[in-house]
Design a protein around this motif. Structure first.
Motif, mmCIF file in Angstrom:
data_model
loop_
_atom_site.group_PDB
_atom_site.id
_atom_site.type_symbol
_atom_site.label_atom_id
_atom_site.label_comp_id
_atom_site.label_asym_id
_atom_site.label_seq_id
_atom_site.Cartn_x
_atom_site.Cartn_y
_atom_site.Cartn_z
ATOM 1 N N LEU B 228 -38.318 25.028 17.834
ATOM 2 C CA LEU B 228 -37.198 25.390 18.711
ATOM 3 C C LEU B 228 -37.298 24.641 20.041
ATOM 4 O O LEU B 228 -36.288 24.206 20.604
ATOM 5 N N ARG B 231 -36.146 21.189 19.402
ATOM 6 C CA ARG B 231 -34.682 21.153 19.310
ATOM 7 C C ARG B 231 -34.051 21.125 20.697
ATOM 8 O O ARG B 231 -33.202 20.289 20.985
ATOM 9 N N ASP B 232 -34.480 22.027 21.567
ATOM 10 C CA ASP B 232 -33.893 22.079 22.913
ATOM 11 C C ASP B 232 -34.155 20.785 23.679
ATOM 12 O O ASP B 232 -33.292 20.304 24.407
ATOM 13 N N TYR B 234 -34.579 17.837 22.394
ATOM 14 C CA TYR B 234 -33.718 16.798 21.814
ATOM 15 C C TYR B 234 -32.281 16.933 22.323
ATOM 16 O O TYR B 234 -31.643 15.949 22.721
ATOM 17 N N VAL B 235 -31.785 18.154 22.344
ATOM 18 C CA VAL B 235 -30.414 18.385 22.806
ATOM 19 C C VAL B 235 -30.268 17.948 24.262
ATOM 20 O O VAL B 235 -29.271 17.367 24.665
ATOM 21 N N GLU B 236 -31.328 18.194 25.046
ATOM 22 C CA GLU B 236 -31.277 17.875 26.462
ATOM 23 C C GLU B 236 -31.446 16.379 26.727
ATOM 24 O O GLU B 236 -30.770 15.814 27.587
#
Lengths: 491, 308
Positions: B228, B231-232, B234-236
């Motif tokens: 998780l 994921r965060d 990567y999104v950022e």
């Protein structure tokens, strides 16, 4: 968090092969009769209706359609059993019978789970892991109370009410049957139960279990049919108690019909629960909670978290994460062990849900659905969320009873509480925060019967369940659930 | 200017913005992954994928050049009687064994991973840790598995931990850096999440759960929290970071559960040895046994699979 450009992709690549639950082990008859006085008997007028599989629209069985005369026969059988046997049986003997039902249900759990999913469209994972084990747990729990009522009501004598007329919905057919039958029997009442017309099969399987358990004839009677059958049951003059779970509209009709009769009643009706997420919540687990709150059992849950109130500072993040999570929900064959969201229970319900999708969009709500491919046959609705909606929107106010979530934001604690309570319903609620004090403050202010903190849709036989306001009257489950089936007097 | 001073100029990530973790919720999510039923062709595909993601590991004080050569042989030839199997992703050894592994793996594209930075405790000076890293890289390691200074992290000295990772990353040169959080010593999932964020911002190419020397080693719970965080991040930032659970994953069934979790948390872009590894020594044989069973219908005795 800024609006993310870097989206995750969940399609393509390694995927799961079908993993269907076998149906070789289940036995379904072509035709089901009424269960009255310990026997399976044909309905007087010889009318039957079809129970179909909502996932493929195929007929599963023909089921007897009981009319007033049939209901009367069932009530008479229940009265006879009450007077002649059940109310005179030593309490511990009643308990033994109920324990026996629980054990047989456990032994036949796989069969019950498969039939529940075939008949109702819910994923086999849920019927296997939730519905059937919980139903058995309810029988076990209330079996234990049967000979301990003096401890449940110290200093008073608890006497049974007599014959209970019970009408249950289609969303948790077996579980609701258990919720109704187990406490009634434990307290010494006899029962006439009417399952919903779209999902009668597990209740009729339960009739087989009850027969196998050797219960005295007439202690439990099961009559199948639609609204008319239910009306005949709840208005029958020789019923002492009505227990109903279903829509608020029908609940009102029942309450009106019972006014002044002196009959006892419990009504477990609709809901429009708010799931409140504060900025200090564990966001990823809260997103899971939202998913469990609204997409569990296709949203056919009276206590579903169908409204999301999320604090504005984390709203974008929560909504993006929710959308991403929705992409991984597998919608399809209820009998596949990997299915997360099954079929909508009936054509009628699908029509209702779709009408709300249109209302929501027409009112200016922003609709987002997961990209799940839906099967061509059967009744399906992709998981759906609405943003840009307010308290005045109908999708925020009214119970949709489908996989449709209305999302609003809030800035302050008081705003969240006001919005959460600003509904005619009050069945359940959810609070997500890392602060214990905030949990208590919120739960004290929420007018709802069940409130979950940092989790959602958790059920246990020992815990009472019921609503405020238009969500109903009375409590089921736990110690409180006994209260609805006894008349208390001096020792 | 010293390495330390250069590192200091990099900003620490804002750890106050790192979301908290609810352990009960994590347990529930993990249980959901474990109810996924993986059958037939998708099972076979998963088993082969698992093999290709293994970092075949030996990290014993009693390791000998002979044992390392054996391990490398196994890495190349997992089970030659069954054609079409992939080879493992890497062989993971101590720095002193890197040269041996390099020779044994010549001509293959199997990576050589070396633990470094005073593995497994990390209880040494920064200079020694950097030398350790450079030595392993010079000997031919193209992946470095470093350990964080757990003592400093637990004491709240995030700056120290962050700078150290930045410095080791620099010492790695072209080698990939896996940062071991040793989650079994961090105590809470909140700390696991914070340490993950710290490591990624400091330049980790992979984040890794455990040394395998501390119990508990990898669990699905800590791995989910790290996924998780990835994921965060990567999104950022748009940068993909790899994940390596290590220790305690010894059955094919559990490994497939990890793949399910990976797929449903990060998506298919991460489903390759480039982005996901299993640090394991005994997992390969159980996977091989399952692959044979999948195709023949029979379980073969453990004696039919080489133990290296």
């Amino acid at each position: 968090m800024a609006t993310p450009q870097n989206k995750l992709a969940f399609d393509g690549g390694w995927d799961y092969d079908p993993a269907p639950e076998s149906t070789d082990h289940i036995k379904l008859q072509k035709r089901y009769e009424l269960f009255i006085g310990g026997e399976f008997v044909a309905p007087g007028k010889g009318r039957y209706f079809d129970s179909i599989n909502p996932a493929n629209e195929k007929k599963l069985a023909r089921v007897a359609d009981a009319d007033e005369a049939d209901v009367d026969r069932a009530v008479q059988a229940a009265r006879k059993a009450y007077k002649g046997v059940w109310s005179r049986l030593p309490a511990k003997e009643r308990g033994k019978y109920i324990f026996r039902i629980a054990r047989i249900m456990q032994e036949r759990a796989r069969e019950f789970a498969a039939i529940e999913s075939l008949d109702g469209g819910k994923p086999i994972r849920e019927s296997r892991d939730v519905d059937v084990p919980l139903a058995a747990a309810h029988f076990f729990y209330y079996a234990g109370w049967a000979d301990k009522l003096e401890y449940a009501f110290p200093g008073r004598r608890a006497r049974p009410l007599g014959v209970a007329g019970q009408v249950i919905p289609w969303n948790f057919p077996l579980l609701m049957a258990a919720w109704k039958i187990a406490p009634a029997l434990a307290c010494g009442n006899t029962v006439v139960l009417k399952p919903a017309e779209t999902t009668p099969l597990t209740a009729l399987k339960l009739a087989e279990v009850i027969a196998d358990a050797g219960l005295p004839p007439g202690v439990v009677n099961i009559v199948t049919g639609a609204g008319k059958t239910g009306a005949a049951l709840v208005t029958h003059p020789d019923i002492d108690k009505v227990a109903f779970t279903g829509s608020t509209n029908v609940g009102r009709i029942i309450q009106r019909a019972l006014a002044g009769t002196g009959k006892r009643y419990t009504l477990e009706l609709g809901g429009k629960a708010a799931n409140v997420i504060f900025e200090d919540a564990a966001i990823d687990q809260a997103v899971e909670g939202i998913v469990n709150g609204i997409f569990f059992n296709q949203g056919h849950v009276c206590c579903a978290g169908s409204r999301l109130l999320v604090q504005e500072s984390v709203a974008d993040e929560v909504i993006e994460k929710l959308k991403s999570r929705m992409e991984t929900l597998i919608v399809g064959d209820p009998m596949d062990k990997n299915t997360d969201i099954g079929a909508i229970n009936s054509a009628m319900q699908l029509e209702k849900i779709e009408s709300y999708l249109k209302i929501g969009a027409d009112e200016g709500g922003e609709m987002h659905q997961s990209s799940a491919r839906l099967p061509s046959k059967g009744y399906w609705c992709a998981p759906t969320i609405f943003t840009n909606v307010a308290q005045s929107n109908r999708v925020v106010q009214e119970e949709i009873f489908g996989p449709v979530l209305a999302i609003q934001t809030f800035r302050t604690f008081d705003e969240a509480l006001t919005k959460a309570n600003n509904t005619p319903y009050g069945l359940s609620g959810g609070v997500w925060t890392d602060k214990g004090a905030k949990i208590f403050k919120m739960t004290q202010g929420l007018r709802a019967g069940v409130i979950w903190a940092n989790t959602f849709n958790k059920f246990d036989p020992t815990s009472p369940f019921g609503g405020y306001k238009e969500s109903g009257v009375g409590r089921e489950g736990g110690l409180h659930g006994l209260d609805a089936y006894v008349r208390l007097g001096a020792e | 200017m010293s390495v330390h001073a250069v590192a200091k100029s990099l900003p620490l990530p804002d750890l106050a913005r790192v979301p908290t973790v609810d352990e009960v919720g994590v347990d529930e999510r993990v249980a959901r992954f474990q109810t996924r039923s993986i059958k037939t062709a998708s099972k076979l595909e998963a088993l082969k994928l698992v093999l290709s993601m293994i970092d075949l590991t030996t990290l014993e004080g009693q390791d000998t050049p002979g044992k390392v050569r054996q391990l490398c042989q196994k890495a190349i030839h997992l089970h030659d009687s069954f054609p079409g199997l992939p080879h493992v992703a890497a062989v993971c050894v101590y720095p002193s064994m890197v040269e041996v592994a390099k020779r044994a793996l010549q001509g293959t594209d199997i990576n050589i991973a070396s633990v470094a930075t005073a593995f497994p405790s990390g209880m040494s000076s920064r200079a020694v840790k950097l030398d350790d890293t450079r030595m392993a890289v010079a000997a031919g390691a193209n992946e470095i598995d470093m350990v964080i200074s757990r003592g400093k992290f637990l004491a709240g000295d995030y700056r120290y931990v962050f700078d150290e990772i930045v410095a080791v990353k620099e010492a790695c040169g072209g080698a990939h850096l896996k940062v071991i959080l040793e989650t079994g010593e961090l105590g809470t999932l909140d700390r696991v999440r914070r340490a993950s964020v710290l490591a990624m911002h400091a330049g980790a190419d992979f984040i890794k759960t455990s040394t395998g020397k501390i119990q508990p080693a990898a669990t699905m719970q800590v791995t989910l929290v790290m996924l998780l965080a990835i994921r965060d991040y990567y999104v950022e930032t748009g940068r993909m970071v790899g994940m390596k659970p290590a220790g305690g994953i010894s059955t094919a069934k559990l490994a497939i559960h990890y793949l399910v979790m990976l797929r449903e948390t990060l998506g298919n872009a991460w489903m390759s040895p480039e982005w996901f590894r299993f640090g394991a020594s005994s997992l390969a044989n159980d996977v091989l046994m399952q692959i044979m069973k999948q195709t023949s219908g029979y379980y073969q005795s453990a004696d039919y699979f080489s133990k290296d």
